[in-house]
Design an enzyme around this catalytic site. Sequence first.
Site, PDB file in Angstrom:
ATOM      1  N   GLU A  49     -12.507 -20.402  49.840  1.00 54.02           N
ATOM      2  CA  GLU A  49     -12.124 -21.223  48.679  1.00 54.02           C
ATOM      3  C   GLU A  49     -11.265 -20.386  47.747  1.00 54.02           C
ATOM      4  O   GLU A  49     -11.739 -19.444  47.118  1.00 54.02           O
ATOM      5  CB  GLU A  49     -13.380 -21.720  47.940  1.00 54.02           C
ATOM      6  CG  GLU A  49     -13.050 -22.487  46.666  1.00 54.02           C
ATOM      7  CD  GLU A  49     -14.286 -22.798  45.821  1.00 54.02           C
ATOM      8  OE1 GLU A  49     -15.408 -22.856  46.370  1.00 54.02           O
ATOM      9  OE2 GLU A  49     -14.120 -22.981  44.604  1.00 54.02           O
ATOM     10  N   ARG A  53      -6.874 -20.530  39.776  1.00 51.58           N
ATOM     11  CA  ARG A  53      -7.005 -19.912  38.452  1.00 51.58           C
ATOM     12  C   ARG A  53      -5.954 -18.845  38.233  1.00 51.58           C
ATOM     13  O   ARG A  53      -5.932 -18.222  37.175  1.00 51.58           O
ATOM     14  CB  ARG A  53      -8.382 -19.253  38.309  1.00 51.58           C
ATOM     15  CG  ARG A  53      -9.519 -20.223  38.390  1.00 51.58           C
ATOM     16  CD  ARG A  53     -10.857 -19.514  38.263  1.00 51.58           C
ATOM     17  NE  ARG A  53     -11.877 -20.329  38.860  1.00 51.58           N
ATOM     18  CZ  ARG A  53     -13.141 -19.959  39.034  1.00 51.58           C
ATOM     19  NH1 ARG A  53     -13.526 -18.760  38.642  1.00 51.58           N
ATOM     20  NH2 ARG A  53     -14.008 -20.770  39.596  1.00 51.58           N
ATOM     21  N   LYS A 136     -20.901 -29.888  45.165  1.00 53.36           N
ATOM     22  CA  LYS A 136     -21.126 -28.515  44.721  1.00 53.36           C
ATOM     23  C   LYS A 136     -22.084 -28.605  43.530  1.00 53.36           C
ATOM     24  O   LYS A 136     -21.814 -29.362  42.581  1.00 53.36           O
ATOM     25  CB  LYS A 136     -19.776 -27.927  44.285  1.00 53.36           C
ATOM     26  CG  LYS A 136     -19.843 -26.641  43.492  1.00 53.36           C
ATOM     27  CD  LYS A 136     -18.430 -26.080  43.320  1.00 53.36           C
ATOM     28  CE  LYS A 136     -18.448 -24.888  42.378  1.00 53.36           C
ATOM     29  NZ  LYS A 136     -17.204 -24.083  42.498  1.00 53.36           N
TER      30      LYS A 136
HETATM   31  C1  3PG Z   1     -17.128 -20.828  40.861  1.00 51.40           C
HETATM   32  O1  3PG Z   1     -16.008 -20.866  40.469  1.00 51.40           O
HETATM   33  O2  3PG Z   1     -17.535 -21.564  41.774  1.00 51.40           O
HETATM   34  C2  3PG Z   1     -18.044 -19.889  40.204  1.00 51.40           C
HETATM   35  O3  3PG Z   1     -17.416 -19.250  39.147  1.00 51.40           O
HETATM   36  C3  3PG Z   1     -18.546 -18.873  41.145  1.00 51.40           C
HETATM   37  O4  3PG Z   1     -19.715 -18.425  40.575  1.00 51.40           O
HETATM   38  P1  3PG Z   1     -20.175 -16.915  40.729  1.00 51.40           P
HETATM   39  O5  3PG Z   1     -19.039 -16.074  40.198  1.00 51.40           O
HETATM   40  O6  3PG Z   1     -21.418 -16.800  39.876  1.00 51.40           O
HETATM   41  O7  3PG Z   1     -20.445 -16.658  42.181  1.00 51.40           O
END
Ligand code: 3PG
Length: 211
Positions: A49, A53, A136
């Site tokens: 994924e 960003r 999700k």
């Molecule tokens: C996302 O974008 O799905 C989350 O920011 C990922 O979360 P994590 O950095 O706590 O794994």
Amino acid sequence: MNDTTNFDPLEIQRVMKSAPVIPVLVVKDAGKAREQAEALVDGGLKVLEVTLRTDAALEAIKRMNLVPGAIVGAGTVVNARQLEEAQGAGSEFIVSPGLTPALGDAALTSGLPFLPGIANAGDIMLGLDMGLTHFKFFPAMAAGGIPALKALSGPFGQAKFCPTGGITLETAPEWLALPQVLCVGGSWIVPDGASLEEINANARHAAALAG
Ligand code: 3PG
């Protein structure tokens, strides 16, 4: 349900079942994207994924798509314009931190496997109304962790989840043991500045978790 839908829920289920962990990637340098994807796929994580960003994200999706076996999708897709850009770059699936009717309609029309974020009962009800059943759970820990997901699965037993947000290699097995959880997501696989060796080792450990 969107009457122009091309959406098949089995397609997102196939993506979710392809690996126990989906690495959530924030790619700053598209020049490194292909070798990072190779390190991940070689380690056993083939669902990638790439979050929208960074300015490098769309180019990173294109380059990662060149890696045999990789299933590359776009994350942090929050509107129809981004979904179109992600599809144009060759994304094979779409992840969003949330769900709006406009984004849901665009995703259903696109026919791409779609994994929208939910954090409460109302979010799930919006998704179910649109014919979506795979979500999700975000932000998984901040939204109440495993007790919250178990509680939500009472009224919504048909829903399946990819919890993401605050999950680690150590806590992932508890989530993956739940029947409604098909995979988990996390950024811990590729921390900022990680070497290819570290990425490959993190992927191997994550891939060894039972899905
Ligand atoms: C996302 O974008 O799905 C989350 O920011 C990922 O979360 P994590 O950095 O706590 O794994």
